[in-house]
Design a protein around this motif. Structure first.
Motif, PDB file in Angstrom:
ATOM      1  N   ASP A  80      26.537 -32.848   9.647  1.00  0.00           N
ATOM      2  CA  ASP A  80      26.429 -34.297   9.774  1.00  0.00           C
ATOM      3  C   ASP A  80      27.693 -34.893  10.389  1.00  0.00           C
ATOM      4  OD1 ASP A  80      23.954 -34.222   8.671  1.00  0.00           O
ATOM      5  OD2 ASP A  80      24.561 -34.973   6.696  1.00  0.00           O
ATOM      6  N   ARG A  81      28.826 -34.312  10.112  1.00  0.00           N
ATOM      7  CA  ARG A  81      30.094 -34.885  10.577  1.00  0.00           C
ATOM      8  C   ARG A  81      30.729 -34.097  11.716  1.00  0.00           C
ATOM      9  NH1 ARG A  81      33.721 -38.456  11.179  1.00  0.00           N
ATOM     10  NH2 ARG A  81      35.803 -38.324  10.330  1.00  0.00           N
ATOM     11  N   LEU A  82      30.707 -32.779  11.657  1.00  0.00           N
ATOM     12  CA  LEU A  82      31.492 -31.987  12.599  1.00  0.00           C
ATOM     13  C   LEU A  82      30.705 -31.248  13.671  1.00  0.00           C
ATOM     14  CD1 LEU A  82      34.092 -30.396  10.160  1.00  0.00           C
ATOM     15  CD2 LEU A  82      34.336 -32.418  11.583  1.00  0.00           C
ATOM     16  N   ALA A  83      29.393 -31.221  13.596  1.00  0.00           N
ATOM     17  CA  ALA A  83      28.626 -30.418  14.547  1.00  0.00           C
ATOM     18  C   ALA A  83      28.544 -31.068  15.921  1.00  0.00           C
ATOM     19  CB  ALA A  83      27.230 -30.163  14.012  1.00  0.00           C
ATOM     20  N   LEU A  84      28.422 -32.349  15.970  1.00  0.00           N
ATOM     21  CA  LEU A  84      28.237 -33.029  17.250  1.00  0.00           C
ATOM     22  C   LEU A  84      29.536 -33.698  17.677  1.00  0.00           C
ATOM     23  CD1 LEU A  84      24.787 -34.658  16.512  1.00  0.00           C
ATOM     24  CD2 LEU A  84      25.247 -32.568  17.794  1.00  0.00           C
ATOM     25  N   TRP A  85      30.214 -33.078  18.618  1.00  0.00           N
ATOM     26  CA  TRP A  85      31.435 -33.661  19.149  1.00  0.00           C
ATOM     27  C   TRP A  85      31.084 -34.465  20.394  1.00  0.00           C
ATOM     28  CZ3 TRP A  85      36.332 -33.442  17.098  1.00  0.00           C
ATOM     29  CH2 TRP A  85      36.472 -32.631  15.970  1.00  0.00           C
ATOM     30  N   PRO A  86      31.766 -35.566  20.629  1.00  0.00           N
ATOM     31  CA  PRO A  86      31.466 -36.384  21.807  1.00  0.00           C
ATOM     32  C   PRO A  86      31.853 -35.673  23.104  1.00  0.00           C
ATOM     33  CG  PRO A  86      33.386 -37.228  20.664  1.00  0.00           C
ATOM     34  CD  PRO A  86      32.841 -36.118  19.818  1.00  0.00           C
ATOM     35  N   ALA A  87      31.483 -36.277  24.195  1.00  0.00           N
ATOM     36  CA  ALA A  87      31.819 -35.735  25.525  1.00  0.00           C
ATOM     37  C   ALA A  87      33.332 -35.797  25.737  1.00  0.00           C
ATOM     38  CB  ALA A  87      31.108 -36.551  26.596  1.00  0.00           C
ATOM     39  N   PRO A  88      33.867 -34.977  26.623  1.00  0.00           N
ATOM     40  CA  PRO A  88      35.308 -35.012  26.888  1.00  0.00           C
ATOM     41  C   PRO A  88      35.786 -36.404  27.288  1.00  0.00           C
ATOM     42  CG  PRO A  88      34.351 -33.063  27.878  1.00  0.00           C
ATOM     43  CD  PRO A  88      33.208 -33.899  27.366  1.00  0.00           C
ATOM     44  N   GLY A  89      36.902 -36.804  26.708  1.00  0.00           N
ATOM     45  CA  GLY A  89      37.467 -38.121  26.980  1.00  0.00           C
ATOM     46  C   GLY A  89      36.842 -39.238  26.177  1.00  0.00           C
ATOM     47  N   ARG A  90      35.981 -38.916  25.224  1.00  0.00           N
ATOM     48  CA  ARG A  90      35.277 -39.934  24.427  1.00  0.00           C
ATOM     49  C   ARG A  90      35.509 -39.684  22.944  1.00  0.00           C
ATOM     50  NH1 ARG A  90      32.995 -43.665  27.322  1.00  0.00           N
ATOM     51  NH2 ARG A  90      30.778 -43.571  27.114  1.00  0.00           N
ATOM     52  N   CYS A  91      35.217 -40.703  22.150  1.00  0.00           N
ATOM     53  CA  CYS A  91      35.285 -40.608  20.693  1.00  0.00           C
ATOM     54  C   CYS A  91      33.910 -40.916  20.110  1.00  0.00           C
ATOM     55  CB  CYS A  91      36.309 -41.591  20.124  1.00  0.00           C
ATOM     56  SG  CYS A  91      38.003 -41.157  20.546  1.00  0.00           S
ATOM     57  N   GLY A  92      33.641 -40.344  18.949  1.00  0.00           N
ATOM     58  CA  GLY A  92      32.358 -40.534  18.303  1.00  0.00           C
ATOM     59  C   GLY A  92      32.253 -41.865  17.574  1.00  0.00           C
ATOM     60  N   SER A  93      31.058 -42.135  17.077  1.00  0.00           N
ATOM     61  CA  SER A  93      30.815 -43.352  16.296  1.00  0.00           C
ATOM     62  C   SER A  93      29.932 -42.983  15.110  1.00  0.00           C
ATOM     63  CB  SER A  93      30.150 -44.419  17.169  1.00  0.00           C
ATOM     64  OG  SER A  93      28.913 -43.941  17.655  1.00  0.00           O
ATOM     65  N   GLY A  94      29.790 -43.904  14.189  1.00  0.00           N
ATOM     66  CA  GLY A  94      28.990 -43.633  12.994  1.00  0.00           C
ATOM     67  C   GLY A  94      29.626 -42.553  12.148  1.00  0.00           C
ATOM     68  N   ARG A  95      28.851 -41.513  11.807  1.00  0.00           N
ATOM     69  CA  ARG A  95      29.388 -40.400  11.009  1.00  0.00           C
ATOM     70  C   ARG A  95      30.453 -39.614  11.773  1.00  0.00           C
ATOM     71  NH1 ARG A  95      30.003 -39.358   6.306  1.00  0.00           N
ATOM     72  NH2 ARG A  95      29.563 -37.156   6.406  1.00  0.00           N
ATOM     73  N   GLN A  96      30.440 -39.689  13.088  1.00  0.00           N
ATOM     74  CA  GLN A  96      31.428 -38.974  13.899  1.00  0.00           C
ATOM     75  C   GLN A  96      32.611 -39.869  14.287  1.00  0.00           C
ATOM     76  OE1 GLN A  96      28.047 -38.435  14.517  1.00  0.00           O
ATOM     77  NE2 GLN A  96      28.215 -36.507  13.436  1.00  0.00           N
ATOM     78  N   ALA A  97      32.742 -41.018  13.657  1.00  0.00           N
ATOM     79  CA  ALA A  97      33.861 -41.921  13.970  1.00  0.00           C
ATOM     80  C   ALA A  97      35.181 -41.207  13.722  1.00  0.00           C
ATOM     81  CB  ALA A  97      33.780 -43.181  13.123  1.00  0.00           C
ATOM     82  N   VAL A 120      45.005 -51.319  18.529  1.00  0.00           N
ATOM     83  CA  VAL A 120      44.998 -50.057  17.786  1.00  0.00           C
ATOM     84  C   VAL A 120      43.709 -49.856  17.010  1.00  0.00           C
ATOM     85  CG1 VAL A 120      47.499 -49.910  17.616  1.00  0.00           C
ATOM     86  CG2 VAL A 120      46.226 -51.089  15.839  1.00  0.00           C
ATOM     87  N   ASP A 121      42.958 -50.903  16.761  1.00  0.00           N
ATOM     88  CA  ASP A 121      41.711 -50.776  16.015  1.00  0.00           C
ATOM     89  C   ASP A 121      40.598 -50.145  16.850  1.00  0.00           C
ATOM     90  OD1 ASP A 121      42.922 -51.961  13.822  1.00  0.00           O
ATOM     91  OD2 ASP A 121      42.311 -53.973  14.417  1.00  0.00           O
ATOM     92  N   ALA A 122      40.798 -50.048  18.158  1.00  0.00           N
ATOM     93  CA  ALA A 122      39.762 -49.496  19.027  1.00  0.00           C
ATOM     94  C   ALA A 122      39.653 -47.980  18.912  1.00  0.00           C
ATOM     95  CB  ALA A 122      40.039 -49.893  20.478  1.00  0.00           C
ATOM     96  N   VAL A 123      40.667 -47.322  18.367  1.00  0.00           N
ATOM     97  CA  VAL A 123      40.690 -45.858  18.285  1.00  0.00           C
ATOM     98  C   VAL A 123      40.882 -45.449  16.835  1.00  0.00           C
ATOM     99  CG1 VAL A 123      41.895 -43.776  19.028  1.00  0.00           C
ATOM    100  CG2 VAL A 123      41.685 -45.698  20.591  1.00  0.00           C
TER     101      VAL A 123
END
Length: 197
Positions: A80-97, A120-123
């Motif tokens: 739920d948290r670690l299996a789906l990593w975002p694309a290179p140069g991106r950050c996740g959202s929701g459970r992957q925040a 700083v709140d954007a990252v």
């Protein structure tokens, strides 16, 4: 004879007055220099205290990020948290925040934290979002510290499989970067660690 002594007395009085004025000026200058030194020492002590508060907040966020990732890696619902990593140069959202994959070329995702005008709140995610952790008592900061996790290398297929009967390949190395603030956002501390759950 008295007439001849009067000019000498007047001349001696002028020298005494000049000497007293010079001594008084020296005392005032020494007092001003001492006051300046005391004020500079106080300012340095305040700056050191603010920096220490920012460092402790960043340290708390770093420990929180490490605890979050270790708990996610050992829990049955790790996917739920670690299996789906975002694309290179991106950050996740929701459970992957807070989970990011660095770009192949370019600055790391936490680089904007170093600029004084950056949002700083954007990252990243604030302290305690996934673990419920709180700042230690006595933390004199209005801004919660944040952390971000970046995958450093790709893990082999099947990593983190929730079934204990399946041989679990090692998790990838993850860099955790945390930022903490002092009494204002202008005072910042940035810490990093590399973990492999």
């Amino acid at each position: 004879m008295l007439a001849r002594c009067l000019p000498r007395l007047r001349h001696a009085g002028a020298v005494t007055l000049l000497l007293c004025g010079t001594l008084l000026l020296m005392v005032v200058l020494i007092a001003a220099a001492t006051l300046q030194m005391l004020l500079s020492g106080r300012q340095l002590a305040v700056m050191q205290r603010e920096r220490e508060l920012a460092f402790r907040a960043a340290e708390a966020a770093l420990r929180d990020g490490e605890a979050d990732l270790m708990a996610a890696a050992t829990s049955p619902d790790a996917h739920d948290r670690l299996a789906l990593w975002p694309a290179p140069g991106r950050c996740g959202s929701g459970r992957q925040a807070g989970l990011c994959r660095p770009a192949l070329a370019g600055p790391p995702v936490w680089q904007p934290w170093l600029r004084p005008d950056a949002d700083v709140d954007a990252v990243g995610v604030p302290l305690g979002r996934f673990t419920g952790a709180a700042l230690p008592a006595g933390a004199d900061t209005l801004e919660p510290p944040r952390y971000v996790a970046e995958i450093l290398d790709e893990a082999p297929a099947g990593y983190g499989a929730p079934d204990p009967a399946v041989a679990i390949a090692p998790w990838p190395r993850i860099r955790v970067t945390a930022i903490g603030f002092g009494p204002t956002r202008a005072v910042r501390a940035l810490l990093q660690s590399v973990i492999q759950p």
